[in-house]
Design a protein around this motif. Structure first.
Motif, PDB file in Angstrom:
ATOM      1  N   HIS A 249       0.833  -1.027   0.076  1.00 52.59           N
ATOM      2  CA  HIS A 249       0.020   0.000  -0.084  1.00 52.59           C
ATOM      3  C   HIS A 249       0.784   1.287  -0.088  1.00 52.59           C
ATOM      4  O   HIS A 249       0.056   2.295  -0.182  1.00 52.59           O
ATOM      5  N   HIS A 250       2.195   0.999   0.385  1.00 49.46           N
ATOM      6  CA  HIS A 250       2.864   2.474   0.142  1.00 49.46           C
ATOM      7  C   HIS A 250       4.523   2.116  -0.372  1.00 49.46           C
ATOM      8  O   HIS A 250       4.952   1.013  -0.234  1.00 49.46           O
ATOM      9  N   VAL A 251       5.149   3.054  -0.747  1.00 50.25           N
ATOM     10  CA  VAL A 251       6.247   2.735  -1.435  1.00 50.25           C
ATOM     11  C   VAL A 251       7.178   4.226  -1.131  1.00 50.25           C
ATOM     12  O   VAL A 251       6.462   5.550  -1.226  1.00 50.25           O
ATOM     13  N   GLY A 252       8.315   4.287  -0.858  1.00 50.17           N
ATOM     14  CA  GLY A 252       9.289   5.414  -0.749  1.00 50.17           C
ATOM     15  C   GLY A 252      10.567   5.129  -1.484  1.00 50.17           C
ATOM     16  O   GLY A 252      11.131   4.087  -1.381  1.00 50.17           O
ATOM     17  N   GLY A 258      16.545   8.434   5.846  1.00 48.06           N
ATOM     18  CA  GLY A 258      15.307   7.354   6.285  1.00 48.06           C
ATOM     19  C   GLY A 258      14.589   6.898   4.915  1.00 48.06           C
ATOM     20  O   GLY A 258      15.005   5.910   4.143  1.00 48.06           O
ATOM     21  N   MET A 259      13.518   7.831   4.476  1.00 43.68           N
ATOM     22  CA  MET A 259      12.845   7.537   3.561  1.00 43.68           C
ATOM     23  C   MET A 259      12.315   8.875   2.799  1.00 43.68           C
ATOM     24  O   MET A 259      11.812   9.551   3.538  1.00 43.68           O
ATOM     25  N   LEU A 260      12.554   9.174   1.682  1.00 43.31           N
ATOM     26  CA  LEU A 260      11.731  10.152   0.768  1.00 43.31           C
ATOM     27  C   LEU A 260      10.480   9.696   0.203  1.00 43.31           C
ATOM     28  O   LEU A 260      10.559   8.869  -0.695  1.00 43.31           O
ATOM     29  N   HIS A 261       9.378  10.276   0.827  1.00 42.21           N
ATOM     30  CA  HIS A 261       8.016   9.858   0.009  1.00 42.21           C
ATOM     31  C   HIS A 261       6.851  10.687   0.467  1.00 42.21           C
ATOM     32  O   HIS A 261       6.989  11.729   1.085  1.00 42.21           O
ATOM     33  N   ALA A 262       5.947  10.544  -0.497  1.00 42.08           N
ATOM     34  CA  ALA A 262       4.696  11.167  -0.353  1.00 42.08           C
ATOM     35  C   ALA A 262       3.686  10.365   0.696  1.00 42.08           C
ATOM     36  O   ALA A 262       3.382   9.314   0.327  1.00 42.08           O
ATOM     37  N   SER A 263       3.581  10.742   1.804  1.00 36.21           N
ATOM     38  CA  SER A 263       2.981   9.937   2.915  1.00 36.21           C
ATOM     39  C   SER A 263       1.730   9.492   2.801  1.00 36.21           C
ATOM     40  O   SER A 263       1.234   8.383   2.631  1.00 36.21           O
ATOM     41  N   GLU A 264       0.903  10.566   2.973  1.00 35.46           N
ATOM     42  CA  GLU A 264      -0.708  10.306   2.856  1.00 35.46           C
ATOM     43  C   GLU A 264      -1.325  11.517   2.759  1.00 35.46           C
ATOM     44  O   GLU A 264      -0.847  12.486   3.176  1.00 35.46           O
TER      45      GLU A 264
END
Length: 288
Positions: A249-252, A258-264
């Motif tokens: 359901h999620h990827v980064g 740690g993680m570069l991501h578009a969270s929610e």
């Protein structure tokens, strides 16, 4: 089916012609203003996009038109691989957003900055504002500008400084640098443009700039890209998340922080350490 191309800078793809709400009118207008649409929505309104929007098409992106109804076109987007259809990501867009494929040209280039002006001539007036991730075929270079083919037989010019050749080799540092341009951008369900990104949209669109054909959705990305042990992941790789017995359901992007991501929905694109919840649902990693 017939071939067509998006002739507007950003066209949002919907689950059906009945999916848009009144507040979505700027996104479905014949000349959509996706920036204004995104700005108009609060968190609750954005949550209402779940089950309505699917993805976005960028300027000159090709589609296969499967059917037409009441001013809408059912399309497949071949540049967005999906397990839903082997021909491309399915959905509906206003027919007014589609035109003829650009005339043949060579040397595809991608817009590698958040937005860029398509000009009528080198140094001339702006015709359109185009989004990061837009890929166009070029056919001429002059005085720091590149001429590109546009839908319906047209052409325009872009400054060389905003472009990247999609055939140019890339590395992990460049993936992260491109993604970091959007730190602070508000999450948008179905977003693949500079006006809003979702988690897999970030990965897909950065990959497009780098000439990589990456699936649109996180679970398809996890199924398609070469998985590696989580402990072997390094910056520029991908982390995938899933709850027990559920699909991803999620990827980064793995990053030094740690993680570069578009969270929610309700949050902004960030580069941060993994939270306890993220660590508990971290399923696998993958490498391009």
């Amino acid at each position: 089916m017939k071939l067509a191309a998006a002739k507007v800078p950003t066209s949002t793809v919907w689950t059906s012609p009945d999916a848009p709400r009144d507040i979505d009118a700027p996104a479905t207008a014949a000349q959509p203003d996706v920036a204004a649409w995104a700005k108009s929505m609060d968190t609750e309104t954005r949550l209402g996009l779940h089950g309505r929007t699917l993805t976005q098409l960028l300027f000159a992106e090709p589609v296969l038109v499967r059917s037409e109804r009441d001013g809408w076109s059912e399309v497949l987007a071949p540049w967005q691989p999906s397990s839903q259809d082997e021909l491309g990501y399915p959905g509906w867009v206003p027919s007014s957003h589609l035109g003829e494929l650009p005339q043949s040209a060579s040397d595809p280039v991608a817009i590698a900055v958040p937005t860029a002006s398509l000009l009528a001539e080198p140094g001339g007036r702006e015709v359109l504002e185009l989004s990061f991730g837009t890929v166009l075929a070029s056919d001429e270079h002059a005085d720091g500008y590149t001429r590109v083919a546009t839908p319906d037989g047209g052409s325009g010019w872009l400054a060389d400084a905003v472009l990247r050749s999609v055939s140019e080799p890339s590395d992990a540092d460049e993936r992260l640098r491109l993604g970091e341009q959007f730190l602070g951008l508000e999450y948008l369900w179905g977003g693949t443009s500079a006006y809003g990104l979702d988690c897999s949209g970030l990965i897909h669109t950065v990959s497009r700039v780098l000439g990589l054909r990456t699936p649109r959705d996180a679970h398809d990305q996890a199924d398609t890209l070469p998985n590696i042990p989580i402990d072997d992941a390094r910056p520029g790789d991908l982390y995938f998340f899933a709850r027990p017995g559920k699909q991803v359901h999620h990827v980064g992007f793995v990053s030094p922080a740690g993680m570069l991501h578009a969270s929610e929905t309700g949050k902004r694109l960030e580069n941060e350490p993994l939270t306890d919840d993220r660590r508990a649902t971290l399923l696998t990693a993958a490498r391009f």
